[in-house]
Design a protein around this motif. Structure first.
Motif, mmCIF file in Angstrom:
data_model
loop_
_atom_site.group_PDB
_atom_site.id
_atom_site.type_symbol
_atom_site.label_atom_id
_atom_site.label_comp_id
_atom_site.label_asym_id
_atom_site.label_seq_id
_atom_site.Cartn_x
_atom_site.Cartn_y
_atom_site.Cartn_z
ATOM 1 N N ASN A 26 -1.599 -5.158 6.253
ATOM 2 C CA ASN A 26 -1.933 -3.940 5.495
ATOM 3 C C ASN A 26 -3.114 -4.155 4.566
ATOM 4 O O ASN A 26 -3.860 -3.215 4.271
ATOM 5 C CB ASN A 26 -0.713 -3.476 4.696
ATOM 6 C CG ASN A 26 0.248 -2.647 5.519
ATOM 7 O OD1 ASN A 26 0.101 -1.435 5.642
ATOM 8 N ND2 ASN A 26 1.241 -3.304 6.095
ATOM 9 N N ARG A 79 -2.593 3.037 8.721
ATOM 10 C CA ARG A 79 -1.475 2.100 8.577
ATOM 11 C C ARG A 79 -0.221 2.530 9.334
ATOM 12 O O ARG A 79 0.639 1.701 9.612
ATOM 13 C CB ARG A 79 -1.159 1.893 7.092
ATOM 14 C CG ARG A 79 -2.210 1.021 6.428
ATOM 15 C CD ARG A 79 -1.943 0.758 4.986
ATOM 16 N NE ARG A 79 -3.015 -0.085 4.429
ATOM 17 C CZ ARG A 79 -3.340 -0.121 3.158
ATOM 18 N NH1 ARG A 79 -2.694 0.641 2.292
ATOM 19 N NH2 ARG A 79 -4.303 -0.907 2.726
ATOM 20 N N SER A 117 1.671 -0.214 11.702
ATOM 21 C CA SER A 117 3.095 -0.529 11.696
ATOM 22 C C SER A 117 3.699 -0.400 13.090
ATOM 23 O O SER A 117 4.557 -1.200 13.476
ATOM 24 C CB SER A 117 3.829 0.390 10.717
ATOM 25 O OG SER A 117 3.348 0.204 9.404
ATOM 26 N N THR A 139 -2.244 -4.995 -1.202
ATOM 27 C CA THR A 139 -1.229 -3.953 -1.252
ATOM 28 C C THR A 139 0.080 -4.527 -1.789
ATOM 29 O O THR A 139 0.318 -5.731 -1.738
ATOM 30 C CB THR A 139 -0.986 -3.387 0.157
ATOM 31 O OG1 THR A 139 -0.622 -4.461 1.041
ATOM 32 C CG2 THR A 139 -2.234 -2.712 0.686
ATOM 33 N N ARG A 171 3.622 2.147 1.616
ATOM 34 C CA ARG A 171 2.194 1.834 1.700
ATOM 35 C C ARG A 171 1.433 2.810 2.587
ATOM 36 O O ARG A 171 0.204 2.784 2.633
ATOM 37 C CB ARG A 171 2.012 0.407 2.241
ATOM 38 C CG ARG A 171 2.426 -0.687 1.283
ATOM 39 C CD ARG A 171 2.423 -2.046 1.920
ATOM 40 N NE ARG A 171 3.366 -2.150 3.027
ATOM 41 C CZ ARG A 171 3.865 -3.295 3.497
ATOM 42 N NH1 ARG A 171 3.501 -4.432 2.936
ATOM 43 N NH2 ARG A 171 4.708 -3.313 4.500
#
Length: 467
Positions: A314, A322, A326, A387, A408
């Motif tokens: 990330n 993002r 994932s 992050t 996030r």
């Protein structure tokens, strides 16, 4: 906070029962098949096809949910899982068991998708981290209770399978009677996988090996425990201690990961895995307390690899991409979970049960050699790096739908499904028309990506904590 969590109590309880059934089944099958002298290759194969079903069932499950809705899809999937478990009581053919385990994995991921999409859709951004944390706690608690419930069955008959089927059917109740509305589910679009492979190849490798370790653990750690003469109850406790330690370690490791280089932490993690595995290669007969201690230490190390690798990934991917990241990490992790039990099972079958921890040591050595801080140049750091570390449950006991719960990501502005244009126009063409005639000051991003512009001297990006 309590009112927000209480609003999802039915979904949390369904998750608890779902993971109890899964956790008990995986441990019971390893112990049961070892007791009747079934080869470790079959044990590894059963856990591998189960995870294969989890990975590939997501696409079919998405279409099913779109067609009949969340509750009907969940109910049908729970029925399929229950049938597959009970069918194994009636059928002794291992080839059919492989098919049943694949179907059970594919059906179970639909249940995860239904629960996780509900949680995601009806959660405010300000509460997303809290809701995700409680979901992780209930998921992990269900897995631990599943292992411990094996101690209720002193005999290796098919009573545990009946209990697994009861838990699977019981997970239907809170979802079937919930008063919460159906959440919408968007049609998935292709994701540019090459973008993520180019950006975070090191993280991909970490997730692949972490998946191999996790898949091999759930399938073959109980086998190892029985081979070193632990009782069935001790074997269950051996696995449960590792899972519980991995969950509890998420928060202190997260605190450390927000203050120390994440690549360095991953390498230290791998080195510790390598060092701790060596005493369990069969040099001596270890007492039970010794094995429990090492099991807890291994749980801390192997179950924090996934969130560490995800956090580092990330840091190096643009915030608006993002969700896709994932999903890709989930696929890579699942692929590793399919390969891990097969490789470890082959080694244990043809050489010896102590090869399980030799396999663990080889995975740790691979990470030590591949993950090096000096390889990190910081060329692709995101603007919000580092992050915040997010404690994450075992991703394999979940689905790709859970990624939207990650605080996030921002699914409202995510462009993971949009094309990636690597060749940007010159800086002059990107200046707004209103600014024509004004002197152009190069932006910070231009100083990194504009190394090929004539007259510009490339600047070396500063490394930030956590990269």
């Amino acid at each position: 906070m309590l009112s927000s969590v209480g609003a999802f109590s039915s979904l949390y309880f369904a998750t608890l029962m779902l993971l109890m059934s899964s956790g008990l089944f995986n441990t019971f099958m390893g112990v049961r098949l070892t007791a009747i002298s079934v080869s470790e290759v079959w044990v590894g194969g059963l856990i591998a096809v189960y995870y294969l079903g989890l990975v590939f069932g997501a696409r079919v499950g998405h279409r099913l949910i779109m067609r009949v809705g969340h509750i009907r899809a969940y109910a049908a999937s729970a029925a399929i899982v229950t049938i597959c478990v009970l069918a194994q009581i009636l059928i002794d053919t291992m080839y059919i068991w492989l098919v049943l385990r694949f179907l059970a994995g594919a059906a179970m991921v639909v249940q995860f998708m239904g629960i996780e999409s509900w949680l995601n859709e009806q959660t405010d951004n300000s509460q997303r981290g809290t809701i995700f944390a409680f979901y992780m706690v209930f998921s992990s608690l269900g897995t631990v209770l599943g292992q411990l419930s094996l101690t209720l069955f002193p005999h290796l008959n098919f009573e545990p399978l009946v209990f697994v089927a009861i838990c699977s059917a019981f997970s239907l109740v809170p979802v079937a009677i919930t008063r919460r509305s159906h959440p919408p589910l968007q049609v998935p679009a292709p994701i540019n996988a090459r973008y993520y492979v180019d950006r975070v190849p090191m993280s991909m490798m970490v997730l692949l090996i972490a998946g191999m370790l996790t898949g091999a653990f759930y399938g073959l750690a109980p086998v190892y425990a029985v081979r070193v003469h632990l009782s069935n109850e001790q074997a269950a406790l051996f696995v449960a201690v590792s899972v519980a330690a991995g969950v509890l370690a998420q928060w202190p490791v997260g605190w450390l990961a927000d203050r120390v280089s994440r690549v360095l932490l991953i390498r230290i993690n791998a080195a510790c895995l390598l060092a701790l595995a060596i005493p369990l290669w069969g040099w001596f007969e270890a007492p039970f307390w010794f094995l429990l201690t090492f099991s807890a230490l291994f749980g801390i190390l192997q179950f924090t690899l996934y969130p560490l690798g995800a956090a580092f990934a990330n840091d190096n991917v643009d915030p608006e991409r993002r969700v896709g990241l994932s999903a890709i990490l989930y696929m890579v992790y699942g692929l590793g979970a399919c390969l891990g039990p097969l490789l470890a099972g082959l080694l244990m079958s043809y050489i010896g049960s102590n090869l399980y921890y030799i396999f663990v040591a080889l995975c740790g050595l691979s990470l030590v050699l591949l993950v090096r801080p000096q390889k990190v140049l910081g060329d692709h750091l995101s603007q919000d790096a580092p992050t915040t570390f997010v404690p994450m449950p075992d991703s394999l006991q979940s689905s790709a739908a859970a990624v939207a719960l990650d605080p996030r990501v921002d699914i409202t502005s995510d462009v993971s499904h949009d094309p990636v244009f690597e060749d940007l126009p010159p800086v002059e063409e990107r200046v707004p028309a209103a600014a024509e005639g004004a002197p152009v000051e190069p932006a910070a991003s231009d100083s990194l990506d504009g190394a090929g512009l004539e007259g510009d001297k490339p600047q070396e990006p500063a490394l930030r904590s956590g990269t």
